[in-house]
Write an enzyme that holds these catalytic residues in place. Structure first.
Site, PDB file in Angstrom:
ATOM      1  N   SER A  15       0.793  -1.230   0.000  1.00  0.00           N
ATOM      2  CA  SER A  15       0.000   0.000   0.000  1.00  0.00           C
ATOM      3  C   SER A  15       0.824   1.277   0.000  1.00  0.00           C
ATOM      4  O   SER A  15       0.310   2.350  -0.331  1.00  0.00           O
ATOM      5  CB  SER A  15      -0.951   0.016   1.202  1.00  0.00           C
ATOM      6  OG  SER A  15      -0.225   0.005   2.422  1.00  0.00           O
ATOM      7  N   GLY A  34       5.150   3.238   0.170  1.00  0.00           N
ATOM      8  CA  GLY A  34       6.604   3.135   0.161  1.00  0.00           C
ATOM      9  C   GLY A  34       7.148   2.272  -0.952  1.00  0.00           C
ATOM     10  O   GLY A  34       6.698   2.332  -2.110  1.00  0.00           O
ATOM     11  N   TYR A  53      15.914  -5.506  14.091  1.00  0.00           N
ATOM     12  CA  TYR A  53      15.632  -5.272  12.673  1.00  0.00           C
ATOM     13  C   TYR A  53      16.770  -5.830  11.814  1.00  0.00           C
ATOM     14  O   TYR A  53      16.524  -6.514  10.804  1.00  0.00           O
ATOM     15  CB  TYR A  53      15.472  -3.776  12.434  1.00  0.00           C
ATOM     16  CG  TYR A  53      15.208  -3.396  11.000  1.00  0.00           C
ATOM     17  CD1 TYR A  53      13.933  -3.489  10.450  1.00  0.00           C
ATOM     18  CD2 TYR A  53      16.236  -2.924  10.183  1.00  0.00           C
ATOM     19  CE1 TYR A  53      13.682  -3.141   9.133  1.00  0.00           C
ATOM     20  CE2 TYR A  53      16.003  -2.566   8.863  1.00  0.00           C
ATOM     21  CZ  TYR A  53      14.731  -2.681   8.345  1.00  0.00           C
ATOM     22  OH  TYR A  53      14.493  -2.333   7.029  1.00  0.00           O
TER      23      TYR A  53
END
Length: 238
Positions: free
Chosen positions: A11, A13, A147
């Site tokens: 949706s 980026g 991350y």
């Protein structure tokens, strides 16, 4: 036969840029998203993307999601794992619920959605899987340890799976973006982004469209002999 693609994190980026680029290449696309319904509806309206709402932090969604996608598309030529979240802070200070969600969305979802869609690729002896990793998966980042771990694990996943499914005509690769101007990076602040730009050989941040171009290359016949590889799109920051 019509080319089909599944894109997670579709949706906004990098994911939205990938959707637009693949649509321009003639793909019929299933776009998986968790939020930003308005943005997804706009992509659906402009590019004919078939939207699938799913919380990729919930491990039970993948088998039914894969079934729904296959019922709609018939087959999947290309699976692009673009969904990802981050959390910033000292390694020992991140709340457990945040780290659990991060590991599930960034790594578990990639593994399980691939596992769910792979049989259809194996049956056809054709398919292409592309994972969006990160430069932090290559070198690690302070205050983004978890991350970095998830993105580094994706690179190992790509290398191992490519060896396993290569004999079945399926390619598996990764793209590792550097400092790309997205909602995720803008949260770092102007000063940090300026520092990243200065550390980049090209002297600027990258765009989502430049990452999408790399994905389109790896999805194309120009990359027919490339598998198990990681394409760094980082402007020379490493």
């Amino acid at each position: 036969m019509l080319k089909t693609a599944v894109v997670t994190g579709a949706s906004r980026g990098i994911g939205a840029a990938i959707v637009r680029s693949l649509a321009a290449q003639g793909y019929e696309i299933a776009g998986i998203y968790a939020r930003h319904t308005d943005a997804m509806q706009q992509l659906s309206k402009e590019y004919g993307v078939i939207p699938f709402a799913a919380d990729l932090a919930q491990m039970q969604v993948f088998a039914p999601l894969a079934q729904q996608i296959l019922e709609r598309l018939g087959h999947v030529d290309l699976l692009v794992h673009s969904a990802g979240i981050s959390c910033h802070g000292l390694f020992q200070s991140i709340p457990p619920e945040e780290t659990q969600r991060l590991y599930t969305v960034n790594l578990g979802a990639v593994i399980e959605l691939t596992r769910a869609l792979l049989p259809s690729m194996l049956k056809r002896h054709s398919g292409n899987v592309i994972c969006i990793s990160s430069m932090w998966g290559e070198i690690g980042a302070s205050c983004e340890v978890d991350y970095s771990v998830t993105k580094g694990a994706l690179l190992a996943f790509v290398k191992a799976l490519a060896k396993e499914v290569g004999p079945s005509g399926i390619r598996v690769n990764a793209v590792s973006p550097g400092a790309i101007l997205t909602d995720m990076t803008t949260s770092l602040g102007t000063e940090a982004l300026g520092t990243l730009a200065e550390e980049t050989a090209l002297g600027r941040l990258g765009t989502p469209e430049e990452v999408a171009d790399a994905v389109c290359f790896l999805a194309s016949e120009y990359a027919a002999y490339i598998t198990g590889q990681n394409l760094s799109v980082n402007g020379g920051i490493l």
